[in-house]
Write an enzyme that holds these catalytic residues in place. Structure first.
Site, PDB file in Angstrom:
ATOM      1  N   GLY A   1      43.735  43.405  37.678  1.00 31.55           N
ATOM      2  CA  GLY A   1      44.174  43.852  36.281  1.00 31.55           C
ATOM      3  C   GLY A   1      45.030  44.839  36.173  1.00 31.55           C
ATOM      4  CG  ASN A   2      48.329  44.336  35.430  1.00 36.77           C
ATOM      5  OD1 ASN A   2      48.865  44.002  34.479  1.00 36.77           O
ATOM      6  ND2 ASN A   2      47.978  43.674  36.701  1.00 36.77           N
TER       7      ASN A   2
ATOM      8  CB  SER B   1      51.045  47.074  43.022  1.00 34.81           C
ATOM      9  OG  SER B   1      50.429  45.795  43.684  1.00 34.81           O
ATOM     10  N   GLY B   2      47.832  47.839  43.348  1.00 35.99           N
ATOM     11  CA  GLY B   2      46.983  47.727  44.108  1.00 35.99           C
ATOM     12  C   GLY B   2      46.213  49.125  44.406  1.00 35.99           C
TER      13      GLY B   2
ATOM     14  CE1 TYR C   1      51.267  40.890  18.641  1.00 29.76           C
ATOM     15  CE2 TYR C   1      52.992  42.345  17.886  1.00 29.76           C
ATOM     16  CZ  TYR C   1      52.704  40.955  18.139  1.00 29.76           C
ATOM     17  OH  TYR C   1      53.695  40.250  18.530  1.00 29.76           O
TER      18      TYR C   1
ATOM     19  CG  HIS D   1      46.744  34.310  36.919  1.00 29.05           C
ATOM     20  ND1 HIS D   1      48.116  34.860  36.690  1.00 29.05           N
ATOM     21  CD2 HIS D   1      45.859  35.312  37.168  1.00 29.05           C
ATOM     22  CE1 HIS D   1      47.885  36.047  37.357  1.00 29.05           C
ATOM     23  NE2 HIS D   1      46.686  36.363  37.719  1.00 29.05           N
TER      24      HIS D   1
ATOM     25  CB  SER E   1      51.314  45.915  37.931  1.00 26.74           C
ATOM     26  OG  SER E   1      50.805  44.558  38.138  1.00 26.74           O
ATOM     27  CB  SER E   2      52.146  41.915  41.945  1.00 26.57           C
ATOM     28  OG  SER E   2      50.648  41.716  41.290  1.00 26.57           O
ATOM     29  CG  ASP E   3      50.190  40.650  37.236  1.00 23.21           C
ATOM     30  OD1 ASP E   3      49.067  41.139  37.512  1.00 23.21           O
ATOM     31  OD2 ASP E   3      50.335  39.451  37.608  1.00 23.21           O
TER      32      ASP E   3
ATOM     33  CG  HIS F   1      41.911  38.444  37.704  1.00 23.51           C
ATOM     34  ND1 HIS F   1      42.202  37.868  38.782  1.00 23.51           N
ATOM     35  CD2 HIS F   1      43.042  38.737  37.315  1.00 23.51           C
ATOM     36  CE1 HIS F   1      43.388  37.686  39.293  1.00 23.51           C
ATOM     37  NE2 HIS F   1      44.046  38.246  38.185  1.00 23.51           N
TER      38      HIS F   1
ATOM     39  CG  HIS G   1      46.849  40.237  34.228  1.00 21.31           C
ATOM     40  ND1 HIS G   1      46.284  38.792  33.856  1.00 21.31           N
ATOM     41  CD2 HIS G   1      46.647  40.286  35.671  1.00 21.31           C
ATOM     42  CE1 HIS G   1      45.918  38.138  34.775  1.00 21.31           C
ATOM     43  NE2 HIS G   1      46.193  38.999  35.993  1.00 21.31           N
TER      44      HIS G   1
ATOM     45  CG  ASP H   1      36.612  39.326  11.957  1.00 21.34           C
ATOM     46  OD1 ASP H   1      35.452  39.744  11.687  1.00 21.34           O
ATOM     47  OD2 ASP H   1      36.930  38.474  11.096  1.00 21.34           O
TER      48      ASP H   1
HETATM   49  O1  LIG Z   1      46.326  38.289  39.380  1.00 20.65           O
HETATM   50  C1  LIG Z   1      46.867  39.070  40.272  1.00 20.65           C
HETATM   51  C2  LIG Z   1      46.725  38.725  41.692  1.00 20.65           C
HETATM   52  O2  LIG Z   1      46.560  37.484  41.740  1.00 20.65           O
HETATM   53  C3  LIG Z   1      47.167  40.489  39.787  1.00 20.65           C
HETATM   54  O3  LIG Z   1      47.150  40.604  38.493  1.00 20.65           O
HETATM   55  C4  LIG Z   1      46.170  41.588  40.441  1.00 20.65           C
HETATM   56  O4  LIG Z   1      45.028  41.261  39.530  1.00 20.65           O
HETATM   57  C5  LIG Z   1      46.573  42.986  40.151  1.00 20.65           C
HETATM   58  O5  LIG Z   1      47.719  43.037  40.826  1.00 20.65           O
HETATM   59  P1  LIG Z   1      48.491  44.565  40.770  1.00 20.65           P
HETATM   60  O6  LIG Z   1      48.761  44.982  39.286  1.00 20.65           O
HETATM   61  O7  LIG Z   1      47.321  45.508  41.494  1.00 20.65           O
HETATM   62  O8  LIG Z   1      49.579  44.558  41.585  1.00 20.65           O
END
Ligand SMILES: O=C(CO)[C@@H](O)[C@H](O)COP(=O)(O)O
Length: 232
Positions: A27-28, A44-45, A228, A170, A73-75, A96, A94, A119
């Site tokens: 997440g991020n 990231s990570g 928002y 995802h 972040s990878s996202d 999971h 984001h 709501d």
């Molecule tokens: O969905 C993914 C990886 O599948 C990413 O969203 C990770 O959950 C978080 O990645 P980073 O933000 O740490 O790069």
């Protein structure tokens, strides 16, 4: 640069483990300064309990790192697309979170079965179109952003009324006027996904979607959190 926004985004990121929305480094959260055309995102990570405001990475609307000692972040490409295509959003999350991911993996839109949902989300929270194998292989994160935008456009869904999406296979992305609002919407999405799962199981999926919840009068009176546009 953007020290105040870095602190806001750091604090919003720290809400994710507190609210039970993330495991490990998943997440991020990001937040944008529209005047400067720059956004701040989690590196990231990095484990949440090791994160500091100074770790936040500053990125421009082309997705290029402007400042930061760590990788974004990878996202980041997904966040970049959403900030460009959804011009009113101020923050993106984001996660999971497991109940929302369950609907994303099952490819089932999250239906508006009750006021807890309505709501915050005006109508169903959609599962995104599937990414093609080529889209996955070439630029997964950027194409994820494009697929989210395409899903909302093709299904004529207003991102201001439905501040979230379930990316197929995802997980959820939510957004809002501020990073905190985006976190709020992420938590509501997870809570409602769990409620919907049980409601659908209890009724063996033969459940009626209350039409009044899809009525604009209800939304305008109650859907205050979803819109928002209110920056506070
Ligand atoms: O969905 C993914 C990886 O599948 C990413 O969203 C990770 O959950 C978080 O990645 P980073 O933000 O740490 O790069």
């Amino acid at each position: 640069m953007l020290e105040s926004l870095k602190k806001k985004v750091y604090e919003a990121n720290m809400q994710l483990p507190k609210l039970g929305l993330v495991t490990f480094t998943w997440g991020n959260v990001s937040g944008i300064d529209r005047d400067k055309g720059l956004f701040v995102i989690k590196p990231s990570g990095v484990e949440y309990d090791k994160l500091t405001p100074d770790d936040m990475v500053v990125v421009n609307l082309k997705g290029e790192v402007v400042e930061g000692k760590l990788n974004p972040s990878s996202d980041t490409p997904t966040h970049t697309v959403l900030y460009n295509k959804f011009p009113n959003i101020g923050g993106i999350v984001h996660t999971h979170s497991p109940w929302a991911v369950s609907f994303a993996e099952a490819g089932i839109d999250l239906p508006a079965l009750g006021t807890t949902h309505a709501d915050t989300f005006y109508g169903k929270v959609p599962v995104s179109n599937a990414l093609t194998e080529e889209e996955i292989k070439t630029a997964y994160e950027k194409n994820t952003g494009d697929v989210i935008v395409r899903t909302f456009r093709e299904r004529n869904i207003d991102p201001e009324a439905v501040p979230g999406v379930l990316v197929r296979q995802h997980g959820p992305f939510t957004w809002g006027a501020t990073p905190d609002k985006a976190v709020y919407n992420a938590k509501v999405l997870e809570v409602v996904a769990e409620m919907d799962y049980h409601a659908l199981q209890l009724t063996r999926d033969n459940i009626e979607v209350p039409q009044y919840l899809l009525d604009k009068h209800y939304y305008r009176k109650h859907g205050k959190n979803a819109y928002y546009g209110q920056k506070n």
